[in-house]
Scaffold this active site. Structure first.
Site, PDB file in Angstrom:
ATOM      1  N   LYS A  14      23.235 -47.171  72.208  1.00 16.40           N
ATOM      2  CA  LYS A  14      23.974 -48.437  72.254  1.00 16.40           C
ATOM      3  C   LYS A  14      23.358 -49.494  71.333  1.00 16.40           C
ATOM      4  O   LYS A  14      24.075 -50.156  70.594  1.00 16.40           O
ATOM      5  CB  LYS A  14      24.033 -48.969  73.682  1.00 16.40           C
ATOM      6  CG  LYS A  14      24.777 -48.073  74.648  1.00 16.40           C
ATOM      7  CD  LYS A  14      24.804 -48.639  76.059  1.00 16.40           C
ATOM      8  CE  LYS A  14      23.446 -48.825  76.697  1.00 16.40           C
ATOM      9  NZ  LYS A  14      22.680 -47.612  76.966  1.00 16.40           N
ATOM     10  N   ARG A  89      27.394 -54.008  84.945  1.00 13.46           N
ATOM     11  CA  ARG A  89      26.754 -52.840  85.557  1.00 13.46           C
ATOM     12  C   ARG A  89      27.384 -52.451  86.887  1.00 13.46           C
ATOM     13  O   ARG A  89      27.029 -51.431  87.457  1.00 13.46           O
ATOM     14  CB  ARG A  89      25.262 -53.093  85.756  1.00 13.46           C
ATOM     15  CG  ARG A  89      24.492 -53.174  84.457  1.00 13.46           C
ATOM     16  CD  ARG A  89      23.012 -53.316  84.719  1.00 13.46           C
ATOM     17  NE  ARG A  89      22.272 -53.511  83.494  1.00 13.46           N
ATOM     18  CZ  ARG A  89      21.673 -52.552  82.817  1.00 13.46           C
ATOM     19  NH1 ARG A  89      21.730 -51.315  83.247  1.00 13.46           N
ATOM     20  NH2 ARG A  89      21.019 -52.812  81.721  1.00 13.46           N
ATOM     21  N   ARG A 128      12.027 -41.246  71.055  1.00 13.73           N
ATOM     22  CA  ARG A 128      11.896 -42.696  70.879  1.00 13.73           C
ATOM     23  C   ARG A 128      10.521 -43.178  71.335  1.00 13.73           C
ATOM     24  O   ARG A 128       9.945 -44.084  70.732  1.00 13.73           O
ATOM     25  CB  ARG A 128      13.015 -43.412  71.650  1.00 13.73           C
ATOM     26  CG  ARG A 128      13.036 -44.913  71.422  1.00 13.73           C
ATOM     27  CD  ARG A 128      14.304 -45.539  71.948  1.00 13.73           C
ATOM     28  NE  ARG A 128      14.278 -45.693  73.390  1.00 13.73           N
ATOM     29  CZ  ARG A 128      15.286 -46.193  74.099  1.00 13.73           C
ATOM     30  NH1 ARG A 128      16.399 -46.565  73.500  1.00 13.73           N
ATOM     31  NH2 ARG A 128      15.189 -46.327  75.412  1.00 13.73           N
ATOM     32  N   ARG A 134       7.463 -47.156  73.246  1.00 15.61           N
ATOM     33  CA  ARG A 134       7.966 -47.556  74.557  1.00 15.61           C
ATOM     34  C   ARG A 134       7.457 -46.591  75.614  1.00 15.61           C
ATOM     35  O   ARG A 134       7.897 -45.448  75.703  1.00 15.61           O
ATOM     36  CB  ARG A 134       9.502 -47.599  74.555  1.00 15.61           C
ATOM     37  CG  ARG A 134      10.034 -48.807  73.827  1.00 15.61           C
ATOM     38  CD  ARG A 134      11.517 -48.944  73.909  1.00 15.61           C
ATOM     39  NE  ARG A 134      12.039 -48.926  75.265  1.00 15.61           N
ATOM     40  CZ  ARG A 134      13.304 -49.176  75.559  1.00 15.61           C
ATOM     41  NH1 ARG A 134      14.155 -49.471  74.606  1.00 15.61           N
ATOM     42  NH2 ARG A 134      13.726 -49.122  76.806  1.00 15.61           N
ATOM     43  N   ARG A 146      15.656 -43.223  85.421  1.00 12.28           N
ATOM     44  CA  ARG A 146      16.572 -44.132  84.724  1.00 12.28           C
ATOM     45  C   ARG A 146      17.965 -43.514  84.602  1.00 12.28           C
ATOM     46  O   ARG A 146      18.970 -44.190  84.788  1.00 12.28           O
ATOM     47  CB  ARG A 146      16.018 -44.489  83.345  1.00 12.28           C
ATOM     48  CG  ARG A 146      14.798 -45.400  83.448  1.00 12.28           C
ATOM     49  CD  ARG A 146      14.127 -45.640  82.124  1.00 12.28           C
ATOM     50  NE  ARG A 146      15.011 -46.282  81.171  1.00 12.28           N
ATOM     51  CZ  ARG A 146      14.851 -46.204  79.858  1.00 12.28           C
ATOM     52  NH1 ARG A 146      13.871 -45.513  79.339  1.00 12.28           N
ATOM     53  NH2 ARG A 146      15.695 -46.822  79.059  1.00 12.28           N
TER      54      ARG A 146
END
Length: 191
Positions: A14, A89, A128, A134, A146
């Site tokens: 996204k 959400r 990533r 991260r 998640r």
């Protein structure tokens, strides 16, 4: 006005795709996460209220989130449209967003979902973690949590947009350019 909810699970792309869409269509990118962080950092009244809930381990109420979003929307004069990232959400948030935009004489054009299989998401998030540092993307248990939270709590918003005929799903697997091309094709049908 072109207003898009860019939707998808963690690792779907996204953020990457938002950058291209902002440049291509002249849209304003609104990330509720960024808006929260800025309001908290700047110590705004809404930021202080949000921080209070967060400090108590509670979810920030929809009303506070919507008011922050409204304040952001009101700052922008003559926008071509918006990309909403990380919001809504829940179905209640989707309805609140519709009401807010209606008061501004506009509406959501479509929810466009980047559909990516779970095994690909896990691979992307692990990759990533190596490139972005991260830490939340490095732990497989955190990644699974998640994804599980997304499936249980956020995915139902898809059904809201399906019911009102504004859901568009695209294949989110492929090169960045291939996915961008699919997004652009869908957006061109909305204008």
């Amino acid at each position: 006005m072109l207003n898009i909810v860019l939707f998808g699970p963690p690792g779907a792309g996204k953020g990457t795709q938002s950058q291209f869409l902002v440049e291509r269509f002249g849209l304003v990118h609104l990330s509720t996460g960024d808006i929260f962080r800025r309001n908290i950092k700047e110590g705004t009244q809404l930021g202080q209220l949000a921080q209070k809930y967060m400090n108590e381990g509670k979810l920030v109420p929809d009303e506070v989130t919507i008011n922050m979003l409204k304040a952001e929307l009101e700052k922008i004069s003559e926008p071509k449209g918006f990309i909403f990232d990380g919001f809504p959400r829940t179905e209640a948030q989707a309805q609140a967003l519709e009401n807010l935009l209606e008061a501004m004489n506009t509406a959501i054009s479509a929810m466009i979902a980047l559909e990516v299989p779970e095994d690909e998401l896990k691979k992307r998030l692990a990759d990533r973690a190596k490139t972005s540092g991260r830490a939340d993307d490095a732990d497989p248990a955190v990644i699974q949590k998640r994804i599980d939270v997304y499936n249980a709590e956020t995915l139902p918003v898809k059904h809201y947009y399906e019911k009102i005929g504004k859901y568009r799903g695209i294949n989110g697997v492929g090169t960045i350019e291939e996915v961008t091309k699919r997004l652009v094709e869908v957006i061109n049908t909305l204008q």
